[in-house]
Design an enzyme around this catalytic site. Sequence first.
Site, PDB file in Angstrom:
ATOM      1  N   GLU A 105     134.279  25.487 -34.396  1.00  0.00           N
ATOM      2  CA  GLU A 105     135.358  25.077 -33.336  1.00  0.00           C
ATOM      3  C   GLU A 105     136.480  25.319 -33.077  1.00  0.00           C
ATOM      4  OE1 GLU A 105     135.206  24.280 -29.517  1.00  0.00           O
ATOM      5  OE2 GLU A 105     133.911  23.264 -29.124  1.00  0.00           O
ATOM      6  N   ASP A 109     139.826  17.466 -29.411  1.00  0.00           N
ATOM      7  CA  ASP A 109     140.901  16.745 -28.543  1.00  0.00           C
ATOM      8  C   ASP A 109     140.252  15.816 -28.342  1.00  0.00           C
ATOM      9  OD1 ASP A 109     142.383  16.104 -26.865  1.00  0.00           O
ATOM     10  OD2 ASP A 109     142.574  17.875 -26.175  1.00  0.00           O
ATOM     11  N   LYS A 137     143.064  17.205 -33.268  1.00  0.00           N
ATOM     12  CA  LYS A 137     144.299  15.986 -32.045  1.00  0.00           C
ATOM     13  C   LYS A 137     143.822  14.907 -32.670  1.00  0.00           C
ATOM     14  CE  LYS A 137     146.025  19.274 -29.374  1.00  0.00           C
ATOM     15  NZ  LYS A 137     146.458  19.254 -27.434  1.00  0.00           N
ATOM     16  N   PHE A 159     151.028  21.251 -26.373  1.00  0.00           N
ATOM     17  CA  PHE A 159     150.061  22.480 -25.544  1.00  0.00           C
ATOM     18  C   PHE A 159     149.700  23.750 -26.952  1.00  0.00           C
ATOM     19  CE2 PHE A 159     148.004  23.828 -21.034  1.00  0.00           C
ATOM     20  CZ  PHE A 159     147.426  25.070 -21.914  1.00  0.00           C
ATOM     21  N   ASP A 166     144.075  29.341 -25.593  1.00  0.00           N
ATOM     22  CA  ASP A 166     144.489  30.132 -24.754  1.00  0.00           C
ATOM     23  C   ASP A 166     145.220  29.023 -23.704  1.00  0.00           C
ATOM     24  OD1 ASP A 166     141.505  28.550 -23.865  1.00  0.00           O
ATOM     25  OD2 ASP A 166     142.736  30.303 -21.956  1.00  0.00           O
ATOM     26  N   ARG A 172     145.105  34.234 -26.342  1.00  0.00           N
ATOM     27  CA  ARG A 172     143.994  34.627 -27.714  1.00  0.00           C
ATOM     28  C   ARG A 172     144.321  34.925 -28.945  1.00  0.00           C
ATOM     29  NH1 ARG A 172     140.196  30.661 -25.942  1.00  0.00           N
ATOM     30  NH2 ARG A 172     140.060  31.321 -23.467  1.00  0.00           N
TER      31      ARG A 172
HETATM   32  C1  PRP Z   1     138.136  23.786 -25.298  1.00  0.00           C
HETATM   33  C2  PRP Z   1     137.694  23.335 -26.605  1.00  0.00           C
HETATM   34  C3  PRP Z   1     136.199  22.969 -27.371  1.00  0.00           C
HETATM   35  C4  PRP Z   1     136.655  21.799 -26.703  1.00  0.00           C
HETATM   36  C5  PRP Z   1     137.528  20.573 -26.795  1.00  0.00           C
HETATM   37  O1  PRP Z   1     137.507  24.527 -24.948  1.00  0.00           O
HETATM   38  O2  PRP Z   1     137.173  24.817 -27.687  1.00  0.00           O
HETATM   39  O3  PRP Z   1     135.235  22.731 -27.227  1.00  0.00           O
HETATM   40  O4  PRP Z   1     138.127  21.943 -25.725  1.00  0.00           O
HETATM   41  O5  PRP Z   1     138.135  19.212 -26.180  1.00  0.00           O
HETATM   42  P1  PRP Z   1     137.404  18.239 -26.044  1.00  0.00           P
HETATM   43  O6  PRP Z   1     137.277  17.611 -28.087  1.00  0.00           O
HETATM   44  O7  PRP Z   1     138.359  17.540 -25.688  1.00  0.00           O
HETATM   45  O8  PRP Z   1     135.991  17.960 -25.794  1.00  0.00           O
HETATM   46  P2  PRP Z   1     137.844  24.749 -23.728  1.00  0.00           P
HETATM   47  O9  PRP Z   1     137.271  23.961 -22.916  1.00  0.00           O
HETATM   48  O10 PRP Z   1     138.830  24.547 -23.472  1.00  0.00           O
HETATM   49  O11 PRP Z   1     136.949  26.445 -23.232  1.00  0.00           O
HETATM   50  P3  PRP Z   1     137.670  27.781 -24.387  1.00  0.00           P
HETATM   51  O12 PRP Z   1     137.205  26.692 -25.790  1.00  0.00           O
HETATM   52  O13 PRP Z   1     136.719  28.895 -23.309  1.00  0.00           O
HETATM   53  O14 PRP Z   1     138.789  27.832 -24.062  1.00  0.00           O
END
Ligand code: PRP
Length: 187
Positions: A105, A109, A137, A159, A166, A172
Amino acid sequence: MIETEGRMYQDLTKILVTREEIAAKVDELGKKITADYQGKAPVLICILKGGAVFFTDLARAIDLPLTMEFMAISSYGSATKTSGVVRVVKDLDNDILNKDVIIVEDIVDSGVTLNYLKGMLGHRGAASIRIVTLLDKPARRRVKDLKVDYSCFNIPDEFVVGYGLDYDQKYRNLPDIGVLSPNVYEK
Ligand code: PRP
């Protein structure tokens, strides 16, 4: 505003992690995974899209006969995200029964996405599942008991964009990781 680089850098307030720092960590992590998985052929799973840039660099830093899989997921919306349910938009091409799985990943978050994914892949009979993230984070974590096995950088709750991450699908391809200026998303 950062004036020394190209156009995208003008939308950043600062660079948080440089490309050199990323490259050094990726190299170190690749060596560690290579040592930890000696004699094994793990399945490296890229979680699209954010994980893609990190994934391709990390895969090349690992000296093992690994295989690559790609998965795309999306949350059902903020209400359901709280309950930890995500929708699989693109599933794995091959089954992972008895395989050693490494989920890659870009960022952890709240931990909701990875917690769901780990549970789902566990039900498919993987021999082992470990989680790798480029960024963590910890201040935002809601799933307190989520075990992140390999993490490159802990970052503050800002952010961030670049190196796969992105804002509105852009940035990206920025080689470094930076903090996005509020002027960009408050427009
Ligand atoms: C982001 C990141 C994880 C998720 C983390 O993906 O890649 O998959 O959010 O957040 P969490 O720990 O709060 O669940 P995003 O939905 O932004 O999609 P992307 O990777 O296509 O940008």
